[in-house]
Design a protein around this motif. Structure first.
Motif: not given
Ligand SMILES: Cc1cc2nc3c(=O)[nH]c(=O)nc-3n(C[C@H](O)[C@H](O)[C@H](O)COP(=O)(O)OP(=O)(O)OC[C@H]3O[C@@H](n4cnc5c(N)ncnc54)[C@H](O)[C@@H]3O)c2cc1C
Length: 264
Positions: A16-30
């Motif tokens: 769940a924490s990985f997913s949160e981290t990944l969502v931010d990373l994906i959004n920040a870098n598109n």
């Protein structure tokens, strides 16, 4: 094209924490295409991430082709009975068997960045329970003797166990009703769409009708032998050797004959 940038997590985290981290990373870098190997961790983590970003998740990917802005993704679909190709033009998550794609050359200069994982206080692990460890790792088995509802009672499964032993310690597989409904064997043995995917050198199916949901789990077996007393059982259309016979007659006779042959 190789690896251009690697993100390194500063700590081990749960799905769940990985997913949160990944969502931010994906959004920040598109990032648009996010591909991961199949693993227990990713099955959960990527499903959560795809759901959070309302993007499709394509599993069992076997091929990729880029043409312009379109990515053609081929995956094993329809219960592993067809290869389906879809055109991806928007963000998508892909999951592939780990050994499916060969690694490409490393880029000469990889940049790295350490990420602080995002902890999610709202998710609390209440308790953890170790899954009972049986000996069965049916996914890795080279020889499988698999049983279905053609067996009239649990005790009769010993016929299959005896055959498995003569074959040099084959694992025992089963159809869904045997594990899920009758509970004659644990779920470790369950083969199929909702069970385990196996790819042994030899798969002997005894008293299994061969419905698509079962076939989905064993279609990649090298040699398939079917023993069934109904000549119209669908499994006969998907086997290398078919024996139309009552299992109660044929299986003990086969075991006996193999024993004799192996003694020589
Ligand atoms: C969403 C979904 C997911 C599913 N996932 C799976 C899955 O992962 N794995 C799975 O296996 N199934 C799965 N199923 C169930 C599947 O559709 C079948 O119902 C199931 O595979 C049937 O099991 P069976 O072949 O053992 O039983 P049956 O279909 O009842 O077949 C028994 C066979 O034994 C034969 N037989 C009877 N007596 C003898 C005898 N004396 N000698 C020799 N042969 C005999 C009969 O001719 C028959 O062909 C799923 C179903 C759904 C809807």
């Amino acid at each position: 094209m190789g690896v251009a940038k690697a993100y390194i997590l500063s700590a081990q985290i749960d799905e769940a924490s990985f997913s949160e981290t990944l969502v931010d990373l994906i959004n920040a870098n598109n990032y648009s295409v996010i591909a991961v190997p199949v693993s227990k961790f990713f099955k959960t983590a990527i499903a959560i991430t795809a759901q959070k970003l309302s993007a499709p998740l394509i599993v069992d990917v076997i091929d990729l082709k880029q043409s312009g802005n379109v990515l053609e993704v081929t995956y094993n679909g329809i219960g592993n009975r067809a290869q389906v190709t879809v055109k991806v033009t928007d963000r998508a998550f892909l999951m592939a068997p780990p050994a499916r794609f060969k690694p490409v050359e490393k880029a000469t200069a990889i940049s790295t960045e350490t990420l602080q994982p995002k902890a999610i206080p709202s998710i609390k692990v209440v308790s953890t329970e170790e899954k009972p460890k049986g000996k069965v790792r049916i996914e890795d088995a080279e020889l499988i003797v698999s049983v279905g509802r053609g067996f009239k009672k649990q005790d009769d499964l010993k016929l299959a166990f005896e055959l498995a032993e003569v074959l040099g310690g084959a694992e025992i597989g089963c159809s869904r009703p045997i594990a899920a409904d009758l509970k004659w064997l644990s779920e470790d043995h369950w083969v199929g769409l909702s069970g385990h995917k196996v790819r042994p050198k030899l798969y002997v199916a005894i008293g299994i009708s061969g419905q698509p949901q079962h076939l989905a789990g064993m279609m990649e077996s090298k040699t398939v032998v079917v023993i069934n007393n109904d000549p119209n059982a669908p499994f006969f259309k998907n086997c290398d050797y078919g024996v139309v016979e009552d299992l109660y007659k044929f299986v003990p006779a086969l075991t006996k004959r193999l024993k004799e042959l192996l003694k020589k």
